[in-house]
Write an enzyme that holds these catalytic residues in place. Sequence first.
Site, PDB file in Angstrom:
ATOM      1  CB  THR A 184      -0.927   0.137   1.124  1.00 47.22           C
ATOM      2  OG1 THR A 184      -1.734  -1.098   1.062  1.00 47.22           O
ATOM      3  CG2 THR A 184      -1.809   1.210   1.496  1.00 47.22           C
TER       4      THR A 184
ATOM      5  CD  GLN B 283      -2.705 -10.880  -4.742  1.00 44.16           C
ATOM      6  OE1 GLN B 283      -2.160 -12.112  -4.564  1.00 44.16           O
ATOM      7  NE2 GLN B 283      -3.190 -10.304  -3.862  1.00 44.16           N
TER       8      GLN B 283
ATOM      9  CB  SER C  26       2.899  -6.998  -0.505  1.00 41.68           C
ATOM     10  OG  SER C  26       2.556  -7.231   0.942  1.00 41.68           O
ATOM     11  CB  SER C  27       7.224  -9.238   3.176  1.00 42.30           C
ATOM     12  OG  SER C  27       7.079 -10.027   3.937  1.00 42.30           O
ATOM     13  CG  HIS C  28       1.048  -9.610   3.961  1.00 41.87           C
ATOM     14  ND1 HIS C  28      -0.161 -10.005   3.665  1.00 41.87           N
ATOM     15  CD2 HIS C  28       1.284  -8.253   3.497  1.00 41.87           C
ATOM     16  CE1 HIS C  28      -0.924  -8.963   3.450  1.00 41.87           C
ATOM     17  NE2 HIS C  28      -0.122  -7.712   3.287  1.00 41.87           N
TER      18      HIS C  28
ATOM     19  CB  THR D 164      14.239   2.755  12.652  1.00 40.76           C
ATOM     20  OG1 THR D 164      14.543   3.986  13.460  1.00 40.76           O
ATOM     21  CG2 THR D 164      14.857   1.779  13.270  1.00 40.76           C
TER      22      THR D 164
ATOM     23  CB  CYS E 107      -7.751  -4.106   0.683  1.00 44.32           C
ATOM     24  SG  CYS E 107      -6.508  -4.823   0.725  1.00 44.32           S
TER      25      CYS E 107
END
Length: 396
Positions: A90, A197, A217-219, A255, A342
Amino acid sequence: MELISRHQKTIEFEGQDIHLPLFLDHQSTTPLAPQVRSLMLEVMAFPGNAESDSHVFGFQAQAIIQNAKAEVAALINAYPDEIIFTSGATEANNLALHGPLSLRPNTETLLTTQIEHSSILTTAQALEKRGHKLCQLPVAQDGTLDVSKLQTAIASTEVALVSVQMANNEIGTLQNIFEIGALCQKANILFHCDAVQAATTQTIDVKRDQLSLLSLSSHKIYGPQGIGALFVKRGTPLSPVILGGGQQENRRAGTLPTALIAGFGEASRLARQCRDTDRKHLMHISNLFKKELRHQLGANIQFNGSETSHIPGCISATFTGIEAVDLLLEIPELALSTGSACASHAATPSHILTALGLDAKTAGSTVRIGLGRYVTETESRYSANLIAKTYLNLVT
Ligand code: PMP
């Protein structure tokens, strides 16, 4: 707080144990790969801020992040210095649009499609409110973008940026990113692709596809939630969205979360290593799943999206004569979705299904099934069988 048990119930199907509930919503998120989990636990045992240049903990964090960055870059054939870590896709999508557009005159157009993820569409609409021109191209009934429509739009207006997703998060349709990239390169226009995707089953190559920007996106690739990346081709002008301590060469302050990044790097390494087996496995179990549903339900089920160009594992199915929510309520054993997670709070029908030409009633009868790396053949057959039987009970 008490968490739901992973194995609330175990049943036997075709001589094999199946642990319920089954997670079949891999377009919304994916489970952590075991290798990712163990690496993250190891990294989390140490403090360490990659900005600390005065001690060994800081150096260790720097090394972990460099290593992970190289893995993320390798997944998409980029250089490590072209990767900016973000909190997810996002944020990457926000940066991909705001970053270049805020440096361009607002007489220029942002060109995208009607079926992008909400993080692209709402950002594009916010930019439009600030005076930028926005053009959202329609897609065909199977979700594919006719590249000649893009060509016509490029020829008729001054375009600052083209943003087209690689694979859709509700119907799985893949776009012809190679052709779009060639077109943008020829017209000297920046090209962004939301590849969230597609990253576990498709070969992503930012050089082959001549991309300027790409979101990950990692997840969605069996990594942790809360971390993603924007690829920015060397030399692409980009204004930062998040300001602060000047991290990541002033392109995204904050960070860096070392353990999340380590997990994302490991998930990227695995995605590259498992790509062919993931694709073959998902094609196989998706075919079994659809075959079973077709066999039991005949004309009462219809699949949405492209038959020929789609990511395996993402199944959008419309069940005649019922509300999808009613079907899902009857099957607590399976974690399924009525659409994009979402947008699931929205009362209006999915903008993606609407763009395909589905009316509100048909869209309301549509279920998204997302199979994944760890779903077995037996689990797939069991689930299709359970869905079919539950549907037949509801309509008779
Ligand atoms: N783009 C697409 C195509 C997606 O499916 C998603 C996640 N649903 C996102 C962007 C947003 O990703 P994240 O959850 O990392 O913010």
